[in-house]
Design a protein around this motif. Structure first.
Motif, mmCIF file in Angstrom:
data_model
loop_
_atom_site.group_PDB
_atom_site.id
_atom_site.type_symbol
_atom_site.label_atom_id
_atom_site.label_comp_id
_atom_site.label_asym_id
_atom_site.label_seq_id
_atom_site.Cartn_x
_atom_site.Cartn_y
_atom_site.Cartn_z
ATOM 1 N N ASP A 158 9.497 -111.963 4.964
ATOM 2 C CA ASP A 158 8.087 -111.570 4.940
ATOM 3 C C ASP A 158 7.790 -110.414 5.885
ATOM 4 O OD1 ASP A 158 7.522 -113.640 3.127
ATOM 5 O OD2 ASP A 158 7.265 -115.079 4.764
ATOM 6 N N HIS A 215 6.780 -107.134 7.550
ATOM 7 C CA HIS A 215 5.780 -106.178 7.077
ATOM 8 C C HIS A 215 5.522 -105.151 8.166
ATOM 9 C CE1 HIS A 215 1.946 -104.642 5.537
ATOM 10 N NE2 HIS A 215 2.409 -105.043 4.363
ATOM 11 N N ASP A 226 4.791 -119.987 16.232
ATOM 12 C CA ASP A 226 4.451 -118.955 15.247
ATOM 13 C C ASP A 226 5.697 -118.193 14.831
ATOM 14 O OD1 ASP A 226 1.795 -119.600 15.361
ATOM 15 O OD2 ASP A 226 1.107 -117.618 15.985
ATOM 16 N N GLU A 227 5.716 -117.727 13.603
ATOM 17 C CA GLU A 227 6.811 -116.901 13.132
ATOM 18 C C GLU A 227 6.378 -116.087 11.916
ATOM 19 O OE1 GLU A 227 10.202 -119.070 11.644
ATOM 20 O OE2 GLU A 227 8.943 -120.484 10.561
ATOM 21 N N VAL A 228 7.052 -114.978 11.719
ATOM 22 C CA VAL A 228 6.981 -114.200 10.490
ATOM 23 C C VAL A 228 8.429 -114.095 10.033
ATOM 24 C CG1 VAL A 228 6.476 -111.962 9.460
ATOM 25 C CG2 VAL A 228 4.944 -112.880 11.198
ATOM 26 N N TYR A 282 9.521 -108.558 12.054
ATOM 27 C CA TYR A 282 9.417 -110.009 11.964
ATOM 28 C C TYR A 282 9.713 -110.622 13.326
ATOM 29 C CZ TYR A 282 14.498 -110.142 12.058
ATOM 30 O OH TYR A 282 15.799 -110.005 12.445
ATOM 31 N N VAL A 288 3.165 -106.028 11.038
ATOM 32 C CA VAL A 288 3.706 -106.855 12.118
ATOM 33 C C VAL A 288 4.285 -105.956 13.212
ATOM 34 C CG1 VAL A 288 5.374 -108.669 12.716
ATOM 35 C CG2 VAL A 288 4.131 -108.780 10.546
#
Length: 128
Positions: A75, A77, A69-71, A103, A80
């Motif tokens: 992106d 926010h 998983d990653e942000v 992130y 998060v």
């Protein structure tokens, strides 16, 4: 801060319980360093965990964040930040600087070591 700039910091477990996940306290000090005073853009606190077997990134509610998983930073926010951090606190009278977003990356294996990066992004002159 630019890549390679290191500020005084520490990571400490919030409990002495062994053999189970416990929250960690991440502390850092910015101060009135010229690097912060003269900045003209957004600032970022980037944390790189170089041994995920000892420091595993989890949601603030204790549920696992899968290794893939990653942000992406693009992106990042504010929601998060709420997923990653149970509490953000500062000894400064103005409180903790309000982040524009957070992130985290995927776990990355380099040889025998596995690392993971996560970060907090602050708007320009956000009180650092």
């Amino acid at each position: 801060q630019g890549d390679g700039d290191v500020m005084p910091s520490a990571v400490c477990p919030a409990s002495s319980v062994t053999d189970q996940a416990v929250p960690a306290i991440i502390s850092f000090q910015t101060g009135a360093r010229q690097a912060y005073i003269g900045t003209s853009g957004a600032a970022e606190l980037r944390l790189v965990v170089t041994a995920v077997e000892f420091f595993r990134l989890e949601h603030a509610n204790g549920s696992a964040i899968p290794a893939r998983d990653e942000v992406l930073k693009a992106d990042a926010h504010r929601s998060v930040c709420g997923v990653l951090f149970e509490e953000l606190w500062a000894s400064d009278g103005r409180g903790f600087p309000y982040p524009s977003g957070c992130y985290y990356g995927q776990e990355t294996a380099t040889g025998a070591a596995t690392s993971r990066e996560f970060g907090i992004v602050f708007e320009t002159k956000a009180g650092l």
